[in-house]
Design an enzyme around this catalytic site. Structure first.
Site: not given
Length: 591
Positions: A18, A20-23, A45, A503
């Site tokens: 949550g 913001g790794k992907t962002s 992931d 997430t």
């Protein structure tokens, strides 16, 4: 973002759920590709939403992102890899060992350690073999390996025959057993991770104490393994537009206080701050805006309609929870969603209704428990399960029993394996077993409950011992009695705690699947720290409110039998007064 000024070839993004790794990984990939560099973006992931963020249907192979020349992306599916890996390891024993023994093996290969190893197996093919990505200038990985994975893979003894012959049933040795054939590839992968000229580890966090603690823990663990080229991204830094909005002012103040008090382990890392994105990072256009100020973000909040319909607050669940008069209430969810606070609030609310309540927490800081104890709420007792002590006791027991006949190398490997997160999970589970027996006569509220995988692992271990040895299990009696109680909906009520973001909601959904696999049906979901019930005028917060709505609707419409919505708190909800606030009705906070 500062690390993009002179980026290394490999960039790994890590952080708790949550944050913001992907962002951040997607934004980095888009911005490098916009410079004319050839970029490959890879996610390992299991709940990856790269497709949704990039607006492109991805697969297990590099797929060009049409809206971004020079960018390709792919989703490595560790769930599929883990399933195939598990079958390679278990398949030869079908029809040879008793069915109960095979089921026990399957369960031991179904947990987080197997998924972790399978994910490493997948991306090591890209990182450890330079020819595999020779056509790209940069390779960006969303979700980096943990320190625990790397520590296991760098053990010289991990490649010995001891693994194949291990019968202790402990946590992570089994998943490692099938990796021996690719020792050189893993060695090259670990070396690439530690090469500061080749790789940067990007720690993503939010301006919150729990997220900073997780980032510090990861930083220290990875530095010990030689992964020293680290960069810190503080994502979601909020600046209010006007001090007249009390919620906005409080949010800015809380963020500033958290940054000022961040752990020393990460304080001196090179750092980038990314402003809070109020509308969610979906689509390439929004990713190109990452790093820009809040005032540059699009949309006019004045055009947004008011929000009049949303779930009731936590207080709506208390009547139903209290109706039985006793039993166990467990809060479950990923780190940082507020499990401890929700558990404490429920315990206080039940005690105020005249019930005898015992709250047991594994909160390392024990701040909530200490505050409640100091306030001496009548009818409420507070205890703390110390994971370190419970793990030490359990480790000593395993070494005394399962490790008694091992040689020095075998004991060393067993000791390393017992330092895994899985071992702590089991040890804490046993401590919960001792506490839960009180639920027959009063309420027992448990914070940080065992996962569905742990329950199944212990259940299959019991079946294995009974089938193979035909003798009484070595498991404590309290554990044997606890399993049916956890599965009894009239005795145990599980509250799944999450946040109104993509997430955390999707990770909570996966947790619920694990629980159902363990024959436990959650009682309700609690969506914590929501802006929706609050009256705000700040334009960014109004946009953020509307961004939460689809996730709240997803929980209520398809995931949860009951839903409670807990408002974001201007003051941290500690002490009896703070916990009463989050139980109170949302309606008093409405527009």
């Amino acid at each position: 973002m500062q690390f993009l000024e002179n980026p290394t070839r490999n960039l790994f993004f890590t952080g708790k759920g949550g944050v913001g790794k992907t962002s951040m990984a997607c934004a980095t990939a888009v911005q490098l590709a916009d410079r004319g560099l050839r970029v490959l973006l890879v996610s390992t992931d299991p709940a990856s939403n790269l497709d949704e963020v990039l607006g492109t249907t991805l697969s297990n192979d590099p797929t060009p992102v049409e809206s971004v020349p020079n960018l390709s992306a792919m989703n490595l599916d560790p769930e599929t890899a883990a399933s195939e890996y598990r079958e390679r390891m278990v398949g030869p024993y079908r029809g040879v060992l008793p069915d109960a023994a095979v089921r026990s093996m399957e369960e031991q290969f179904s947990g987080s350690c197997t998924l972790e190893i399978a994910a490493f197996d997948e991306f090591s093919k890209l990182l450890g073999d330079p020819q595999a990505t020779a056509e790209f200038d940069h390779v960006i990985f969303d979700t980096a390996p943990t320190g625990h994975t790397l520590r296991l893979l760098t053990l010289p003894s991990a490649w010995s025959g001891f693994i194949e012959n291990n019968t202790t049933g402990t946590s992570c040795l089994g998943p490692l057993a099938g990796l021996q054939a690719q020792t050189m590839l893993y060695k090259q992968t670990v070396e690439a991770l530690a090469d500061a000229n080749l790789t940067t580890l990007v720690l993503v966090t939010r301006p919150e104490p729990s997220a900073f603690r997780e980032a510090a823990r990861s930083s220290i663990e990875l530095q010990k393994l030689g992964v020293n080229n680290q960069h810190l991204i503080i994502n979601g830094v909020f600046t209010c537009e006007s001090s007249s909005d009390a919620t906005a002012a409080a949010m800015q103040q809380r963020g500033e206080q958290a940054i000022a008090a961040m752990p020393d382990a990460i304080r001196n890392l090179d750092r980038s701050s990314v402003p809070l994105n109020s509308s969610g990072l979906m689509g390439v256009a929004s990713l190109r805006q990452v790093g820009k100020s809040q005032t540059d973000q699009a949309n006019d909040a004045a055009e947004l309609p008011s929000i009049d319909t949303y779930p009731d607050g936590l207080g709506s669940l208390i009547d139903e929870l209290a109706s039985v008069g006793h039993g166990v209430i467990m809060t479950m969810g990923k780190g940082g969603v507020g499990k401890t606070t929700v558990a404490a609030a429920v315990a206080v609310a039940l005690a105020e209704r005249g019930f005898a309540v015992h709250l047991s927490t594994t909160d390392p800081a024990a701040h909530v428990a200490a505050t409640i104890a100091a306030d001496e709420q009548p009818g409420l007792t507070v205890g703390r399960i110390d994971p370190a002590k419970e793990t030490a006791d359990y480790t000593e027991e395993v070494l005394r029993t399962a490790g008694s006949d091992l040689d020095a190398d075998g004991k060393a490997l067993l000791q390393e394996d017992l330092r895994s997160p899985c071992t702590e999970e089991i040890a804490v589970f046993r401590a919960f077993a001792k506490a839960v027996s009180d639920g027959a006569n009063r309420f027992v509220v448990l914070d940080t409950a065992p996962t569905g995988h742990t329950i199944l692992l212990l259940d299959s271990a019991l079946a294995y011992h009974r089938e193979v040895t035909r003798q009484s299990s070595q498991m404590p009696e309290s554990v044997e009695k606890l399993l049916p109680r956890l599965r009894d909906p009239d005795f145990t009520r599980v509250l799944v705690v999450t946040l109104p973001e993509a997430t955390p909601v999707h990770e909570a959904a996966k947790l619920q699947q694990d629980l159902r696999r363990a024959e436990i049906e959650p009682f309700a979901w609690v969506i914590n720290q929501s802006l929706v019930p609050l009256s705000v005028t700040d334009a960014n917060l109004r946009r953020r409110q509307h961004h939460e709505l689809p996730f709240i609707d997803e929980v209520g419409s398809s995931l949860a039998p009951r839903v409670a919505l807990v408002p974001w708190q201007a003051e941290p909800p500690t002490g009896i007064a703070g916990l009463r606030r989050i139980v109170g009705s949302n309606r008093s906070l409405a527009h």
